[in-house]
Scaffold this motif. Structure first.
Motif: not given
Length: 312
Positions: A165-166, A240, A243-244
């Motif tokens: 998620f970067r 996750k 949420e990101a």
């Protein structure tokens, strides 16, 4: 956030837009000829400024058939003369990619996955540079798996993110990892969202898009030939991601965003979701429904183009 164009060009946007498409390779100018091998084009064999100098919008997508269909669609939308069925594939000398020119719009296929679109983008950006194109906007049109969204929702990407998620893309150059940012132009995204509000039946959101290196394991699917995780682990990973800020998953956005950003090109990723991955892995909607979904990014970007051209 300051527009990345200001950061790229070191000057205000209006001044930047007067400049032609940039490349970041000092050796290109020393070459006697630049052969765009996978397009079957070259700087000596073709008059690229004459062929492409008026291009203002480039739309790319994975499927050759879909990009031909988009070219025919935009031909009708822009009320061009001639028969859209007779549009010629400029890259007919190769079976790697297809390319169609409709007035100021270029429609190009890129295949599937990061390696395929990366090769296409290198040659596309060089083509635009050699043709002395200015003020060009690039769009990636595609399909995707949604996360927490109803099928048929169009996602305009804010940031393209990797598996962690970067907002970055890692490119290996001479054995070393080069990390590049994948933020996309906020102004174009906002303009697309405004366009969606002017259209009917095209639900659109802005969110992050996760780019993976494959369709099955990398996207947490339970239906591939290999699967080493449980349904519970899959759901936790998708949670996750949500949420990101991730709203969809596809396979090309990070390198597309990174290369456009490095070359100071305004760009957007516009993908429709074909399913909600929280609810399953296989696409089960009827064919006619999927066809209509796949047309939604095309309709949205067409509206954007027509507004920019003053036709709306």
């Amino acid at each position: 956030m300051t527009s990345f164009l200001v950061k790229c060009a070191g000057k205000d946007n209006n001044e930047y837009l007067k400049q032609q498409v940039q490349v970041k390779n000092p050796y290109l100018e020393t070459m006697e000829e630049d052969i765009l091998y996978h397009f079957s084009l070259g700087t000596k064999t073709h008059n690229l400024p004459e062929m492409f100098g008026d291009i203002k919008f480039v739309c790319v997508g994975g499927s050759a058939n879909r990009m031909k269909a988009f070219a025919q669609f935009i031909h009708q939308e822009l009320k061009m003369t001639g028969n859209p069925e007779e549009i010629r594939d400029i890259c007919e000398g190769t079976d790697r990619y297809c390319m169609y020119k409709v007035g100021p719009v270029l429609s190009v296929s890129h295949g599937m996955g990061v390696p395929s679109i990366s090769i296409m983008l290198h040659e596309l950006i060089k083509l635009l540079h050699h043709a002395h194109c200015r003020d060009v906007v690039l769009f990636r049109l595609g399909t995707s798996g949604g996360i927490g969204l109803a099928p048929g929702t169009v996602v305009v990407t804010e940031k393209a993110v990797d598996h962690s998620f970067r907002p970055q893309f890692e490119q290996v150059v001479l054995g070393k990892v080069v990390t590049r940012s994948t933020e996309l132009d906020e102004g174009v995204a906002a303009e697309l969202l405004q366009c969606s509000s002017e259209l009917q039946n095209i639900p659109t959101v802005i969110g992050n898009t996760m780019c993976t290196h494959d369709f099955y394991e990398g996207q947490g699917r339970l239906d591939g030939a290999l699967c080493s995780f449980s349904p519970e682990e899959k759901q936790e990973y998708l949670r996750k991601a949500y949420e990101a800020g991730v709203r969809n998953i596809e396979m090309e956005s990070t390198v597309f965003a990174a290369m456009c950003r490095v070359c100071c090109l305004k760009a957007a990723v516009v993908c429709v979701t074909l399913l909600n991955r929280f609810e399953g892995d296989q696409i089960s909607s009827p064919h006619d429904v999927l066809v209509e979904y796949q047309q939604r990014p095309q309709v949205l970007v067409s509206h954007f183009i027509k507004k920019r051209l003053g036709q709306i």
